[in-house]
Design an enzyme around this catalytic site. Structure first.
Site, PDB file in Angstrom:
ATOM      1  N   LYS A   1     -12.839 -26.271 -42.260  1.00 15.91           N
ATOM      2  CA  LYS A   1     -12.897 -27.015 -40.826  1.00 15.91           C
ATOM      3  C   LYS A   1     -13.662 -28.383 -41.188  1.00 15.91           C
ATOM      4  O   LYS A   1     -14.720 -28.469 -41.505  1.00 15.91           O
ATOM      5  CB  LYS A   1     -13.814 -26.172 -40.016  1.00 15.91           C
ATOM      6  CG  LYS A   1     -13.850 -26.679 -38.391  1.00 15.91           C
ATOM      7  CD  LYS A   1     -14.405 -25.981 -37.582  1.00 15.91           C
ATOM      8  CE  LYS A   1     -15.943 -25.901 -37.528  1.00 15.91           C
ATOM      9  NZ  LYS A   1     -16.722 -27.185 -37.242  1.00 15.91           N
TER      10      LYS A   1
ATOM     11  N   ASP B   1     -12.075 -30.181 -36.209  1.00 16.58           N
ATOM     12  CA  ASP B   1     -12.710 -30.009 -35.086  1.00 16.58           C
ATOM     13  C   ASP B   1     -13.568 -31.213 -34.485  1.00 16.58           C
ATOM     14  O   ASP B   1     -14.809 -31.144 -34.517  1.00 16.58           O
ATOM     15  CB  ASP B   1     -13.829 -28.734 -35.487  1.00 16.58           C
ATOM     16  CG  ASP B   1     -14.685 -28.143 -34.450  1.00 16.58           C
ATOM     17  OD1 ASP B   1     -14.375 -28.328 -33.237  1.00 16.58           O
ATOM     18  OD2 ASP B   1     -15.696 -27.793 -34.872  1.00 16.58           O
TER      19      ASP B   1
ATOM     20  N   LYS C   1     -13.272 -31.892 -30.929  1.00 14.06           N
ATOM     21  CA  LYS C   1     -13.486 -31.435 -29.658  1.00 14.06           C
ATOM     22  C   LYS C   1     -13.399 -32.830 -28.570  1.00 14.06           C
ATOM     23  O   LYS C   1     -14.334 -33.196 -27.990  1.00 14.06           O
ATOM     24  CB  LYS C   1     -14.917 -31.108 -29.599  1.00 14.06           C
ATOM     25  CG  LYS C   1     -14.900 -29.878 -30.148  1.00 14.06           C
ATOM     26  CD  LYS C   1     -16.381 -28.974 -29.936  1.00 14.06           C
ATOM     27  CE  LYS C   1     -16.718 -27.932 -30.744  1.00 14.06           C
ATOM     28  NZ  LYS C   1     -17.157 -28.386 -32.178  1.00 14.06           N
TER      29      LYS C   1
ATOM     30  N   ASP D   1     -12.072 -36.831 -22.680  1.00 16.34           N
ATOM     31  CA  ASP D   1     -12.174 -37.926 -22.243  1.00 16.34           C
ATOM     32  C   ASP D   1     -11.202 -38.260 -21.388  1.00 16.34           C
ATOM     33  O   ASP D   1     -10.273 -37.071 -21.078  1.00 16.34           O
ATOM     34  CB  ASP D   1     -11.881 -39.254 -23.528  1.00 16.34           C
ATOM     35  CG  ASP D   1     -12.487 -40.610 -23.192  1.00 16.34           C
ATOM     36  OD1 ASP D   1     -12.383 -40.983 -22.178  1.00 16.34           O
ATOM     37  OD2 ASP D   1     -13.373 -40.995 -24.076  1.00 16.34           O
TER      38      ASP D   1
ATOM     39  N   THR E   1     -20.256 -21.833 -28.232  1.00 16.94           N
ATOM     40  CA  THR E   1     -20.949 -20.433 -28.611  1.00 16.94           C
ATOM     41  C   THR E   1     -22.416 -20.632 -28.702  1.00 16.94           C
ATOM     42  O   THR E   1     -23.280 -19.681 -28.495  1.00 16.94           O
ATOM     43  CB  THR E   1     -20.536 -19.887 -30.036  1.00 16.94           C
ATOM     44  OG1 THR E   1     -20.413 -21.125 -31.047  1.00 16.94           O
ATOM     45  CG2 THR E   1     -19.266 -19.287 -29.959  1.00 16.94           C
TER      46      THR E   1
ATOM     47  N   ARG F   1     -22.987 -21.736 -41.598  1.00 16.36           N
ATOM     48  CA  ARG F   1     -24.318 -21.551 -42.447  1.00 16.36           C
ATOM     49  C   ARG F   1     -24.315 -20.448 -43.123  1.00 16.36           C
ATOM     50  O   ARG F   1     -24.979 -20.299 -44.060  1.00 16.36           O
ATOM     51  CB  ARG F   1     -25.312 -22.005 -41.617  1.00 16.36           C
ATOM     52  CG  ARG F   1     -25.456 -23.471 -41.199  1.00 16.36           C
ATOM     53  CD  ARG F   1     -26.410 -23.707 -39.671  1.00 16.36           C
ATOM     54  NE  ARG F   1     -25.775 -23.183 -38.607  1.00 16.36           N
ATOM     55  CZ  ARG F   1     -26.409 -23.847 -37.364  1.00 16.36           C
ATOM     56  NH1 ARG F   1     -27.491 -24.036 -37.430  1.00 16.36           N
ATOM     57  NH2 ARG F   1     -25.430 -23.213 -36.248  1.00 16.36           N
TER      58      ARG F   1
END
Ligand code: C5P
Length: 241
Positions: free
Chosen positions: A32, A59, A61, A64, A122, A214
């Site tokens: 990603k 990714d 996102k 607009d 999340t 992470r």
């Protein structure tokens, strides 16, 4: 290639990114590329990852006005990535415009990138969406409502937490993709994430793809942790669908 585990390459430091990619050079990954890496390295990073044979989730996102999203998706589709996303809260016209742009920009002979809608991040909690965003629904209902809107707008799936996967599948069907970040290995810190889940719980709940950042990038031995996770994921079965 195990395509169900998506590794988040959240690096803005080139050396760290290179070290990570070097360690994984024998692996065919689903990676990603988010804002942090894309804003630093741009389309060249995508070309490089593709030349190494990795699948790519871009990714960014997008959120607009429909015209801007359409034109931006047309540009991004030319990068020939596998998966891309928008914020579902941009609404039906914006999501339809995203698909239109992707179709226009997909190189001939290639498949249009799959497009998914971010429902609720999340990192958001129910208290936050109620108090700050004035959303009166509870988290699950809000996620399901955005998932249904994404499906009606022609998207291929959504991003949500693993906890909402069973209700999304119930509302939108088994084939509607669920991509779930907020994954933490047992004992890892949640950090800024709120709706977290372990990989085994996510699999049990029916996630199609998990996004892991992470827990792998921050581990002392990322490759060993990834191998362990891959093994664990492959040996598990969904039970809750
Ligand atoms: O490090 P961690 O595993 O929390 O990384 C999760 C990744 O997934 C981050 O790159 C974050 O931007 C992304 N993401 C997310 N929640 C969403 C959509 C994407 O955490 N709803």
């Amino acid at each position: 290639m195990d395509t169900s585990i998506i590794l988040a390459l959240d690096y803005s430091n080139k050396e760290e990114l290179e070290t990570f990619l070097e360690e994984f050079k024998q692996e065919q990954l689903f990676v990603k590329v988010g804002m942090e890496a894309y804003f630093n390295y741009g389309p060249r990073l995508i070309e490089r990852l593709k030349s190494q044979g990795h699948k790519i989730f871009l990714d960014l996102k997008l959120h607009d006005i429909p015209n801007t999203v359409c034109k931006s998706m047309k540009v991004l589709a030319s990068l020939d990535v596998d998966l891309i996303n928008v914020h579902a809260s941009g609404g039906r016209k914006m999501m339809q415009a995203a698909i239109e742009g992707l179709e226009m920009g997909t190189p001939s002979g290639k498949k249009r990138p799959l497009c998914i809608g971010v429902t609720q991040l999340t990192s958001s909690s129910e208290e936050m969406i109620k108090k700050q965003l004035n959303i009166s629904m509870n988290m699950k209902d809000s996620v399901v409502s955005l998932a249904k809107l994404s499906k009606e707008s022609g998207l291929d799936g959504v991003v949500s937490s693993a906890m909402e996967v069973p209700v999304i599948k119930e509302a939108c069907g088994k084939r509607f993709l669920t991509v779930t970040p907020g994954i933490r290995l047992e004992g890892d810190l949640a950090g800024d994430q709120n709706r977290v889940c372990t990989p085994s719980k996510a699999k049990m709940l029916g996630s199609d793809y998990i996004v892991v950042g992470r827990s792998i990038t921050g581990s002392k031995r990322p490759l060993t942790t990834y191998e362990r996770l891959k093994k664990e994921w492959g040996s598990l079965h969904e039970v809750n669908r």
